[in-house]
Motif scaffolding. Structure first.
Motif, mmCIF file in Angstrom:
data_model
loop_
_atom_site.group_PDB
_atom_site.id
_atom_site.type_symbol
_atom_site.label_atom_id
_atom_site.label_comp_id
_atom_site.label_asym_id
_atom_site.label_seq_id
_atom_site.Cartn_x
_atom_site.Cartn_y
_atom_site.Cartn_z
ATOM 1 N N TYR A 97 41.054 41.680 34.206
ATOM 2 C CA TYR A 97 40.930 40.102 33.646
ATOM 3 C C TYR A 97 40.026 39.716 33.488
ATOM 4 N N ALA A 119 35.816 40.607 43.070
ATOM 5 C CA ALA A 119 34.129 40.003 43.023
ATOM 6 C C ALA A 119 33.602 39.130 41.624
ATOM 7 N N PHE A 142 44.449 47.003 36.986
ATOM 8 C CA PHE A 142 44.159 45.511 36.179
ATOM 9 C C PHE A 142 42.696 45.111 36.134
ATOM 10 N N LYS A 191 48.905 42.849 49.613
ATOM 11 C CA LYS A 191 48.961 42.168 49.223
ATOM 12 C C LYS A 191 47.950 42.630 48.101
ATOM 13 N N THR A 192 47.435 42.051 46.811
ATOM 14 C CA THR A 192 47.130 42.007 45.651
ATOM 15 C C THR A 192 45.241 42.135 46.009
ATOM 16 N N LEU A 247 44.845 38.451 31.376
ATOM 17 C CA LEU A 247 44.975 40.030 31.017
ATOM 18 C C LEU A 247 44.356 40.860 30.258
ATOM 19 N N PHE A 307 41.453 41.740 44.557
ATOM 20 C CA PHE A 307 40.464 40.812 43.282
ATOM 21 C C PHE A 307 39.024 41.588 43.104
ATOM 22 N N LYS A 315 45.816 47.217 31.657
ATOM 23 C CA LYS A 315 46.272 47.463 32.730
ATOM 24 C C LYS A 315 46.437 49.240 33.152
ATOM 25 N N PHE A 343 37.098 40.339 35.892
ATOM 26 C CA PHE A 343 37.773 41.117 37.358
ATOM 27 C C PHE A 343 38.067 41.792 37.125
ATOM 28 N N SER A 379 46.544 46.158 42.491
ATOM 29 C CA SER A 379 48.344 46.527 43.499
ATOM 30 C C SER A 379 48.762 47.391 43.733
ATOM 31 N N VAL A 380 48.776 47.134 44.799
ATOM 32 C CA VAL A 380 49.715 48.303 45.660
ATOM 33 C C VAL A 380 51.707 47.563 46.058
ATOM 34 N N ARG A 381 52.286 48.395 46.411
ATOM 35 C CA ARG A 381 53.753 47.579 45.829
ATOM 36 C C ARG A 381 54.229 47.690 47.746
ATOM 37 N N GLY A 382 54.199 46.290 47.850
ATOM 38 C CA GLY A 382 54.386 46.244 49.715
ATOM 39 C C GLY A 382 53.045 45.461 49.752
ATOM 40 N N THR A 427 49.647 51.325 34.590
ATOM 41 C CA THR A 427 50.386 51.791 35.696
ATOM 42 C C THR A 427 50.857 53.565 35.542
ATOM 43 N N SER A 444 48.619 50.675 41.053
ATOM 44 C CA SER A 444 48.642 49.643 39.881
ATOM 45 C C SER A 444 46.947 49.271 39.315
#
Lengths: 112, 114
Positions: free
Chosen positions: A36, A104, A34, A99-100, A46, A102, A49, A90, A94-97, A51, A32
């Protein structure tokens, strides 16, 4: 592992001209993605996104981004910059399982 | 309008003080996060919480602790503030299992330790 690279730390445009903020990502799984925006001394808001539905995603304030799997890119665009668009942007993956992550950040300057 | 509220926008504290940063969300989100943001370093995850009374260390937990006694409130604690903890602190929340919804962020707390 996941990673995200924002290719420009600063972008400067004139008011009324197009905006392009570049983001490349790396992910072993379907991500996913995004964008921001952060105005000075504010939190992150936000913008849009992706997905795994439509590859062209429309967000708030006239921004849109296109997911290109072959290029592993998720660039943010806007046809016509406004002074109020000056902010930091930014890109986030994100991927399930996992860490998200960001990016720089890219600071957008808009000249009158 | 759904919200994540951070109790202070600006704080000035002295070295060695115990500092509490409070974050409250009204969206019934299970997941809550504390990040710090520094120029050139981007956003770095300090701690996160999957649910009430649960906490997990992020990338830079040293010098910090957290408390999540109620679902809506996630507190960040600086046990003994130091000048290198001067930073912008951002709280965020997210619905559990809904990565594709993204985060909702608070407005941030700019902490200066003198």
């Amino acid at each position: 592992a996941q990673s995200v690279t924002q290719l420009d730390s600063h972008v400067s445009v004139s008011e009324g001209t197009p905006v392009l903020l570049r983001c490349n990502y790396s992910s072993s799984y379907s991500p996913s993605l995004f964008w921001y925006v952060q105005h000075p001394n504010k939190g992150l808001q936000l913008l849009l996104k992706y997905t795994s539905a439509a590859t062209l995603v429309k967000g708030i304030n006239g921004f849109e981004a296109e997911f290109k799997k072959s290029e592993t890119s998720f660039h943010l665009t806007k046809p016509s910059a406004h002074m109020s668009d000056a902010a930091e942007y930014f890109c986030v993956v994100s991927v399930r399982g996992f860490k998200t992550i960001f990016g720089a950040g890219t600071r957008l300057f808009v000249k009158a | 309008d759904v919200k994540v509220t951070q109790s202070s926008r600006y704080l000035v504290k002295r070295t060695g003080e115990k500092v509490f940063l409070e974050c409250v969300q009204d969206m019934d989100h299970e997941n809550m996060f504390w990040y710090r943001q520094d120029p050139g370093l981007g956003l770095r995850l300090i701690y996160f919480s999957y649910d009430v009374k649960m906490k997990e260390k992020g990338d830079i937990p040293e010098g910090y602790s957290v408390s999540r006694e109620k679902k809506e409130r996630f507190s960040l604690i600086l046990e003994s503030a130091s000048t290198n903890q001067t930073s912008m602190y951002l709280c965020a929340s997210r619905l559990r299992g809904r990565l594709n919804y993204g985060y909702t962020f608070g407005s941030g707390t700019r902490l200066t330790v003198v």
